[in-house]
Design a protein around this motif. Structure first.
Motif, mmCIF file in Angstrom:
data_model
loop_
_atom_site.group_PDB
_atom_site.id
_atom_site.type_symbol
_atom_site.label_atom_id
_atom_site.label_comp_id
_atom_site.label_asym_id
_atom_site.label_seq_id
_atom_site.Cartn_x
_atom_site.Cartn_y
_atom_site.Cartn_z
ATOM 1 N N ARG A 1 3.836 -1.663 -64.916
ATOM 2 C CA ARG A 1 3.651 -1.832 -63.473
ATOM 3 C C ARG A 1 4.716 -1.048 -62.707
ATOM 4 O O ARG A 1 4.449 -0.480 -61.637
ATOM 5 C CB ARG A 1 3.713 -3.313 -63.098
ATOM 6 N N THR A 2 5.923 -1.000 -63.253
ATOM 7 C CA THR A 2 7.007 -0.241 -62.617
ATOM 8 C C THR A 2 6.714 1.257 -62.666
ATOM 9 O O THR A 2 6.870 1.968 -61.658
ATOM 10 C CB THR A 2 8.342 -0.553 -63.313
ATOM 11 N N VAL A 3 6.280 1.746 -63.819
ATOM 12 C CA VAL A 3 5.909 3.164 -63.928
ATOM 13 C C VAL A 3 4.802 3.492 -62.938
ATOM 14 O O VAL A 3 4.857 4.506 -62.226
ATOM 15 C CB VAL A 3 5.466 3.493 -65.362
ATOM 16 N N ARG A 4 3.811 2.629 -62.862
ATOM 17 C CA ARG A 4 2.676 2.889 -61.974
ATOM 18 C C ARG A 4 3.131 2.992 -60.524
ATOM 19 O O ARG A 4 2.669 3.858 -59.769
ATOM 20 C CB ARG A 4 1.642 1.766 -62.139
ATOM 21 N N ARG A 5 4.061 2.107 -60.127
ATOM 22 C CA ARG A 5 4.567 2.175 -58.755
ATOM 23 C C ARG A 5 5.361 3.445 -58.509
ATOM 24 O O ARG A 5 5.213 4.097 -57.471
ATOM 25 C CB ARG A 5 5.428 0.946 -58.452
ATOM 26 N N LEU A 6 6.210 3.835 -59.458
ATOM 27 C CA LEU A 6 7.018 5.034 -59.293
ATOM 28 C C LEU A 6 6.142 6.276 -59.193
ATOM 29 O O LEU A 6 6.422 7.188 -58.398
ATOM 30 C CB LEU A 6 7.989 5.175 -60.469
ATOM 31 N N VAL A 7 5.074 6.326 -59.990
ATOM 32 C CA VAL A 7 4.156 7.465 -59.927
ATOM 33 C C VAL A 7 3.434 7.478 -58.584
ATOM 34 O O VAL A 7 3.332 8.514 -57.918
ATOM 35 C CB VAL A 7 3.153 7.405 -61.097
ATOM 36 N N ALA A 8 2.935 6.317 -58.166
ATOM 37 C CA ALA A 8 2.176 6.238 -56.911
ATOM 38 C C ALA A 8 3.045 6.557 -55.705
ATOM 39 O O ALA A 8 2.586 7.183 -54.736
ATOM 40 C CB ALA A 8 1.553 4.853 -56.770
ATOM 41 N N ASP A 9 4.312 6.124 -55.750
ATOM 42 C CA ASP A 9 5.210 6.342 -54.614
ATOM 43 C C ASP A 9 5.787 7.760 -54.571
ATOM 44 O O ASP A 9 6.458 8.121 -53.595
ATOM 45 C CB ASP A 9 6.372 5.346 -54.665
ATOM 46 N N GLY A 10 5.582 8.542 -55.612
ATOM 47 C CA GLY A 10 6.135 9.888 -55.643
ATOM 48 C C GLY A 10 7.610 9.938 -55.959
ATOM 49 O O GLY A 10 8.257 10.968 -55.738
ATOM 50 N N ALA A 11 8.167 8.836 -56.485
ATOM 51 C CA ALA A 11 9.606 8.793 -56.750
ATOM 52 C C ALA A 11 10.033 9.770 -57.837
ATOM 53 O O ALA A 11 11.212 10.165 -57.898
ATOM 54 C CB ALA A 11 10.017 7.372 -57.152
ATOM 55 N N LEU A 12 9.095 10.179 -58.682
ATOM 56 C CA LEU A 12 9.409 11.105 -59.772
ATOM 57 C C LEU A 12 9.066 12.546 -59.429
ATOM 58 O O LEU A 12 9.385 13.455 -60.198
ATOM 59 C CB LEU A 12 8.644 10.696 -61.037
ATOM 60 N N GLY A 13 8.412 12.759 -58.285
ATOM 61 C CA GLY A 13 7.832 14.063 -58.013
ATOM 62 C C GLY A 13 6.561 14.232 -58.832
ATOM 63 O O GLY A 13 5.958 13.255 -59.285
ATOM 64 N N ASP A 14 6.142 15.453 -59.038
ATOM 65 C CA ASP A 14 4.964 15.708 -59.870
ATOM 66 C C ASP A 14 5.284 15.358 -61.320
ATOM 67 O O ASP A 14 6.236 15.895 -61.901
ATOM 68 C CB ASP A 14 4.548 17.177 -59.786
ATOM 69 N N VAL A 15 4.505 14.459 -61.893
ATOM 70 C CA VAL A 15 4.745 14.060 -63.278
ATOM 71 C C VAL A 15 4.310 15.180 -64.206
ATOM 72 O O VAL A 15 3.188 15.692 -64.117
ATOM 73 C CB VAL A 15 3.992 12.759 -63.616
ATOM 74 N N ARG A 16 5.207 15.545 -65.098
ATOM 75 C CA ARG A 16 4.921 16.628 -66.052
ATOM 76 C C ARG A 16 4.624 16.086 -67.439
ATOM 77 O O ARG A 16 3.728 16.566 -68.122
ATOM 78 C CB ARG A 16 6.100 17.597 -66.083
ATOM 79 N N ARG A 17 5.390 15.070 -67.855
ATOM 80 C CA ARG A 17 5.126 14.490 -69.168
ATOM 81 C C ARG A 17 5.346 12.979 -69.123
ATOM 82 O O ARG A 17 6.360 12.510 -68.585
ATOM 83 C CB ARG A 17 5.993 15.120 -70.253
ATOM 84 N N PHE A 18 4.390 12.272 -69.684
ATOM 85 C CA PHE A 18 4.430 10.815 -69.775
ATOM 86 C C PHE A 18 4.529 10.455 -71.253
ATOM 87 O O PHE A 18 3.607 10.702 -72.028
ATOM 88 C CB PHE A 18 3.158 10.233 -69.153
#
Length: 351
Positions: free
Chosen positions: A133-150
């Motif tokens: 759930r934390t990862v999902r929020r960080l991805v949705a909020d753009g906190a990581l920028g464009d995700v390159r590798r999960f």
């Protein structure tokens, strides 16, 4: 309206996960449990004295109109036959993962579900893990920028093979770690980034005497350019991070497992204080090599799955997990098996 639930199976899935979560949901009542094992039957009577204990699923089909929902957590080869019978008898279904041993069987089940007008809801509880759930929020909020590798891992150290159908090489059993843990990892990756355009896999049986895969790597290329690298293993003598998500602006890394399974195994329920929470010492880290900070983990919430199922059965919202998502997961598993045989990346079938 309280919905009446019948649970088929009281092994680990039924006793640790489904029964406690059903019992903790105000709009659901655990009305019957099907188990032919005398010891398990005694355990049901001790913990859920108001639930009827039935020695055969046939007893459920004789009780037309008594149950609103059937939860199937029998061995994998029985998932589709039991779900089909429940639908034919007029009952909605929650079906443990993997929903079927093949994507074709899952598609046939979806067709019957549509004809009967009754849902089949896959039990993908790991969508409610706190770290995911934390990862999902960080991805949705753009906190990581464009995700390159999960990167996502379910790794264990179990160097000896344990007897049971999960170690079977018979395709009808859908045994091995790719179907068991891989179903969760693939579902999470697809929930984040969508159906992949290509699948590459390495699948091995490493332990002496192992017949089913116990050490697997799967790589998915998603339409948005994200790449998911998924590890599942029973032979990991050193456990890697649960999640490591690399973005253009920052990374998020977290170790350890969500605490809800351990709490359920110890007899806990979502009504317990602090349910699903992890201490600050177990928070993941967010940032770049020069600057990271603890990122509080959103509490896990397995209880939300069955609460959402109840709302769906009352017609208030769609099911919390679509059967189509589970079919996609099985198609990716089958593509992974093909990739491991050929050594090439494989394009999953078009839905």
């Amino acid at each position: 309206m309280t919905l009446r639930v019948a649970l088929i199976g009281y092994g680990t899935g039924g006793s640790v996960f489904h029964a406690p979560l059903i019992a903790a949901t105000p709009d659901l009542r655990l009305d019957a449990v099907v188990t032919a094992d005398p010891g398990r039957a005694r355990a049901v009577r001790e913990r859920y004295p108001d639930a009827a204990v039935l020695d055969s699923a046939d007893r459920l089909w004789e009780s037309t109109g008594r149950f609103d929902l059937v939860v199937v957590t029998a061995p994998n080869r029985h998932h589709v036959p039991l779900a089909r019978t429940a639908l034919t008898a007029g009952m909605a279904v929650v079906l443990d993962k993997p929903v079927a041993a093949s994507a074709a069987d899952a598609r046939s089940l979806a067709a019957l579900s549509a004809v009967r007008g009754l849902p089949v809801v896959p039990f993908h509880n790991r969508r409610y893990d706190g770290d995911f759930r934390t990862v999902r929020r960080l991805v949705a909020d753009g906190a990581l920028g464009d995700v390159r590798r999960f990167e996502s891992r379910f790794e264990r150290w179990r160097p000896e093979v344990r007897a049971g159908w999960k170690e079977s090489a018979d395709p009808r059993d859908a045994g091995g770690i790719l179907y068991d843990l891989g179903s969760h990892l693939i579902d999470q990756a697809v929930a984040l980034f969508g159906r992949p355009e290509s699948v590459y896999a390495e699948i091995d049986a490493r332990r002496p005497g192992a017949q089913a895969p116990d050490d697997v790597f799967v790589a998915l290329d998603h339409p948005g350019g994200e790449r998911s690298h998924l590890w599942m293993s029973a032979v990991a003598a050193d456990l890697g991070p649960r999640f490591r998500v690399l973005g253009g602006a920052a990374a998020y890394t977290v170790h350890g497992m969500d605490p809800q399974e351990e709490a359920l195994r110890a007899g806990g329920t979502p009504a317990d204080p602090g349910w699903g929470q992890v201490p600050p010492s177990r928070y993941g880290r967010l940032g770049t090599p020069d600057s990271t900070r603890p990122e509080p983990t959103i509490p896990g919430a397995y209880q939300e799955f069955y609460a959402a199922v109840a709302r769906s059965l009352r017609g208030e919202e769609p099911p919390p997990v679509a059967l189509a998502d589970a079919i996609t997961g099985l198609e990716i598993i089958e593509a992974a098996q093909t990739s491991a045989r050929t050594g090439d990346a494989v394009t999953p079938p078009t839905p």
